[in-house]
Design an enzyme around this catalytic site. Structure first.
Site, short mmCIF file in Angstrom:
data_model
loop_
_atom_site.label_atom_id
_atom_site.label_comp_id
_atom_site.label_asym_id
_atom_site.label_seq_id
_atom_site.Cartn_x
_atom_site.Cartn_y
_atom_site.Cartn_z
CG MET A 1 -1.94 -1.10 1.25
SD MET A 1 -3.00 -1.06 2.72
CE MET A 1 -4.02 0.39 2.36
CG HIS A 2 0.33 3.41 2.42
ND1 HIS A 2 -1.00 3.76 2.51
CD2 HIS A 2 0.57 2.57 3.45
CE1 HIS A 2 -1.53 3.16 3.56
NE2 HIS A 2 -0.61 2.42 4.15
CG ASP B 1 -0.27 -5.07 1.55
OD1 ASP B 1 -1.13 -4.29 2.02
OD2 ASP B 1 0.94 -4.94 1.75
#
Length: 498
Positions: free
Chosen positions: A81-82, A240
């Site tokens: 992520m991110h 995820d």
């Protein structure tokens, strides 16, 4: 027979699994790639490595595949992520991706709160401004690399860039978008208010889709390079943690997950508008349509153990390192570890705090330190679990996945510290299985994600709390909770020496 492929684009490796319609896993492969850490707090990756390693792994899948290539009906993704991926007008990558564990953006996080105000930020995004999120990274590039920022025409997250390379189509699913700090989580739309507040053109944001959405077929070029059929359908995929939840069956209210990988996660399924955690834990859109999940994060979970091994027991395997910890009593003979190696996220959103061993004496052996590491990581996860428990009925059963399931003593430790039954999966494949389930659902194999999960998921073992250990750990846990406050000022003073 029909098959799907689940691809998990992780922080250090890409993993692919091949699953048939009955949920049987036929292949599991992975390829590693490095992180780029040029300065303290910086963490980046070369996006081309994601593509190269994925291409290699899928070519290997096809080399080992005994059926017809057309029988691989779908592919979907899980991804770290991110991470910030920036593309220009020709969809060329402008710089290395800035990853989830990059902590350079403390100044930008303060700016987000100052400009929007904490209450408005939480009302829109349901989350605090943390260094790991995407918006602070974008603001960092805007401030420190203005020439690059001016060329930005698209922003993507890691798996979305990889999927673009396979299909030529751009998009982002809600579960990953929720981790950007740019999404109105309840309304499921990009926040124009945030765009205007920071003078960001919303045209750079990709179209939003559901995690099971069809995103196109494999391109002719990728087909030729891997052996996959151009008829293979590609689906959006999910973050995820959302995929980890799907792959563990966290698809109805009351279901809770503990995942111990590099970082550690405690995650619970949420129905819309179930509760407002006021930013104490993350609150994201699920990979299941019109659902959400709450999540607490320990940044250095499995990483704490791998760090200890690399520094103090470099030649030992993890099996050898953990061998014999059952002979060390709960509490590690008065030794506590706080797992703040790279700062912390839940319940302390603190980029400056650092890890500690408390109570060392000359009688402690390496095994005491190893057990203390495991206990400290589990105490940290319990802090997140306690927040979730405050807003709902008792959480008494938790599905455990990841590296924390590789050792039975650690599983029993989770049961004792969480005071809950711990259940493991019989064929755990982590987020990659969640991606495969999304592909199977997208292909229409099953009428719902729940129906698919009943076929793809089975359970193996359970660990129930030992009442005596529960009592011991409650006392130790209260001592552990004091470590953060009593070392916070010391670590702020030590920052100048790092």
């Amino acid at each position: 027979m029909k098959y799907v492929i689940g691809i998990d684009l992780g922080s250090s490796a890409v993993k692919a699994i091949v699953v048939d319609r009955g949920g049987i896993v036929h292949q599991t492969l992975s390829k590693h790639y490095p992180m780029i850490q040029e300065k303290s707090g910086f963490s980046e990756q070369d996006t081309e490595q994601w593509y190269i390693k994925t291409k290699e792994i899928l070519a290997e899948v096809m080399k080992n595949f005994n059926g017809k290539k057309e029988e691989i009906e779908g592919i979907s993704f899980s991804g770290q992520m991110h991470g910030l991926v920036l593309l220009d007008e020709n969809n060329q990558v402008l710089r290395n991706a800035i990853l989830w564990n990059d902590t350079r953006t403390s100044k930008q996080c303060e700016e987000v709160v100052d400009v929007l105000g904490k209450d408005k930020l939480l009302a829109i995004t349901k989350n605090q401004a943390l260094e790991g999120f995407t918006l602070p990274k974008l603001l960092w590039v805007k401030e420190n690399e203005p020439d690059i920022f001016e060329k930005v025409r698209h922003i993507l997250l890691p798996k979305d860039y990889l999927r673009y390379r396979l299909t030529g189509n751009i998009g982002m699913d809600y579960s990953d978008a929720a981790g950007t700090l740019l999404l109105n989580v309840e309304k499921k739309e990009w926040s124009q208010e945030i765009c205007e507040a920071f003078e960001i053109d919303s045209a750079i944001y990709p179209p939003l889709v559901e995690s099971h959405a069809f995103m196109g077929n494999i391109t002719e070029e990728f087909s030729q390079e891997t052996g996959l059929s151009v008829s293979t359908k590609v689906f959006a995929g999910a973050a995820d943690n959302a995929c980890g939840a799907i792959g563990a069956g966290i698809l109805t209210e009351g279901k809770t997950l503990c995942s111990i990988g590099t970082s550690g996660v405690v995650l619970s399924y949420e129905t819309p508008n179930h509760t407002d955690y006021q930013g104490k834990v993350h609150y994201f859109n699920h990979g299941k349509e019109n659902a959400f999940y709450s999540m607490g994060v320990t940044l250095s979970a499995g990483y704490s153990l791998s760090w200890f091994r690399d520094v103090f027991a470099e030649k030992e395997s993890f099996t050898s390192l953990l061998d014999g910890i059952e002979d060390i009593p709960p509490g590690s003979n008065g030794l506590l570890f706080s797992p703040y190696l790279v700062g912390e996220r839940t319940p302390h959103a603190d980029a400056l705090i650092r890890a500690s061993f408390i109570g060392m004496d000359a009688n402690h052996t390496k095994k005491h330190f190893v057990r203390a590491v495991l206990e400290g990581v589990t105490f940290s996860l319990k802090e997140a679990l306690d927040i979730l428990r405050q807003s709902r009925s008792q959480i008494d059963t938790i599905i455990s996945i990841g590296g924390g399931t590789k050792n039975k003593e650690w599983l029993q430790m989770q049961a004792d510290i969480f005071n809950a039954e711990i259940i493991t999966l019989s064929n755990e494949q982590g987020p990659a299985l969640g991606a495969a389930i999304l592909a199977a659902y997208g292909c229409g194999w099953y009428s719902s994600l729940q129906d698919c999960s009943r076929v793809f998921i089975s359970f193996e073992d359970s660990f129930v709390p030992d009442p005596e250990n529960v009592d011991t750990y409650e006392i130790l846990y209260e001592l552990y909770r004091k470590v953060y406050q009593q070392t916070k000022e010391l670590n702020e003073g030590l920052k100048r020496f790092r």
